[in-house]
Design an enzyme around this catalytic site. Structure first.
Site, PDB file in Angstrom:
ATOM      1  N   ARG A  12       0.817  -1.121  -0.008  1.00  0.00           N
ATOM      2  CA  ARG A  12       0.155   0.066  -0.042  1.00  0.00           C
ATOM      3  C   ARG A  12       0.902   1.250  -0.127  1.00  0.00           C
ATOM      4  O   ARG A  12       0.518   2.277  -0.712  1.00  0.00           O
ATOM      5  CB  ARG A  12      -0.900  -0.077   1.005  1.00  0.00           C
ATOM      6  CG  ARG A  12      -1.947   1.121   1.056  1.00  0.00           C
ATOM      7  CD  ARG A  12      -3.292   0.871   1.399  1.00  0.00           C
ATOM      8  NE  ARG A  12      -3.828  -0.278   0.913  1.00  0.00           N
ATOM      9  CZ  ARG A  12      -4.645  -0.237  -0.173  1.00  0.00           C
ATOM     10  NH1 ARG A  12      -4.893   0.779  -0.889  1.00  0.00           N
ATOM     11  NH2 ARG A  12      -5.336  -1.206  -0.662  1.00  0.00           N
TER      12      ARG A  12
ATOM     13  N   HIS B 288       2.095   1.700  -3.531  1.00  0.00           N
ATOM     14  CA  HIS B 288       1.019   2.175  -4.306  1.00  0.00           C
ATOM     15  C   HIS B 288       0.900   3.549  -4.280  1.00  0.00           C
ATOM     16  O   HIS B 288       0.551   4.166  -5.090  1.00  0.00           O
ATOM     17  CB  HIS B 288      -0.330   1.281  -3.950  1.00  0.00           C
ATOM     18  CG  HIS B 288      -1.462   1.639  -4.475  1.00  0.00           C
ATOM     19  ND1 HIS B 288      -2.435   2.609  -3.847  1.00  0.00           N
ATOM     20  CD2 HIS B 288      -1.909   1.525  -5.810  1.00  0.00           C
ATOM     21  CE1 HIS B 288      -3.334   2.734  -4.710  1.00  0.00           C
ATOM     22  NE2 HIS B 288      -3.156   2.136  -6.059  1.00  0.00           N
TER      23      HIS B 288
END
Length: 196
Positions: free
Chosen positions: A35, A38
């Protein structure tokens, strides 16, 4: 309540995993690493982040049991979309030897007490101040950014022995700090499910 993942996010994670094998990470570490990558489109976080799976497991349990989430700035709060946060920066004042960010951490600690999850993505002085308090945090996500004090404050966090997510370099910021917390929020209750 299940989170609906947008097709663009699904494709982003597919491309991330095509470029970087994260399968060797334990489940929560993998969720945080992916994450954060990302959020920044920066694959270097795979080797720059410092995490501990056991600490993440305890933080995950505390978070889902309702432990408070404290952030250093509103930009971090804006990135945490599925949880109320505490940010006292608007109430804080700078003083001799004390930045507004450090004062905000003191005010937040007075409000929430021990056991909170602290998410610091902007100010190294906020992280430094937290380390002076007896906050007994469930987790400190210490990812402040900058050329002055950021790497040093994160090194001090790691040396403190507190449960933490940090990184070695000067990079960081509100988006990556929020992403690390969101990884714990979004992770399925069953670790056998693949993180998205």
């Amino acid at each position: 309540m299940n989170r609906v993942v947008h097709p663009i996010e699904q494709e982003s994670f597919r491309r991330l995993r095509a470029r970087l094998d994260t399968s060797h990470f334990p489940p929560l570490t993998r969720a945080v690493v992916e994450r954060v990558i990302h959020s920044a489109a920066d694959l270097d976080y795979a080797t720059d982040l410092v995490t501990d799976e056991a600490a993440l497991e305890k933080a995950y349990a505390a978070l889902h049991a309702g432990a408070p989430v404290v952030v250093d700035v509103e930009m971090v709060a804006a990135g945490i979309t599925r949880r109320e946060t505490v940010c006292r920066l608007k109430d804080a004042e700078a003083g001799p030897g004390l930045t507004r960010s450090a004062h905000a951490v003191r005010l937040a600690y007075e409000q929430v007490g021990p056991g909170a999850l602290w998410v610091i993505g902007c100010a190294p002085t906020a992280l430094e101040e937290l380390l002076t308090l007896d906050a007994d945090p469930a987790l400190v996500i210490g990812l402040p950014v900058g050329f002055v004090g950021a790497a040093e404050s994160k090194a001090a966090l790691r040396e403190s022995g507190l449960p933490a997510v940090s990184n070695v370099s000067e990079k960081g910021g509100s988006a990556v700090a929020a992403a690390a917390l969101n990884a714990l929020l979004y992770h399925p209750t069953s670790y056998s499910e693949e993180t998205s």
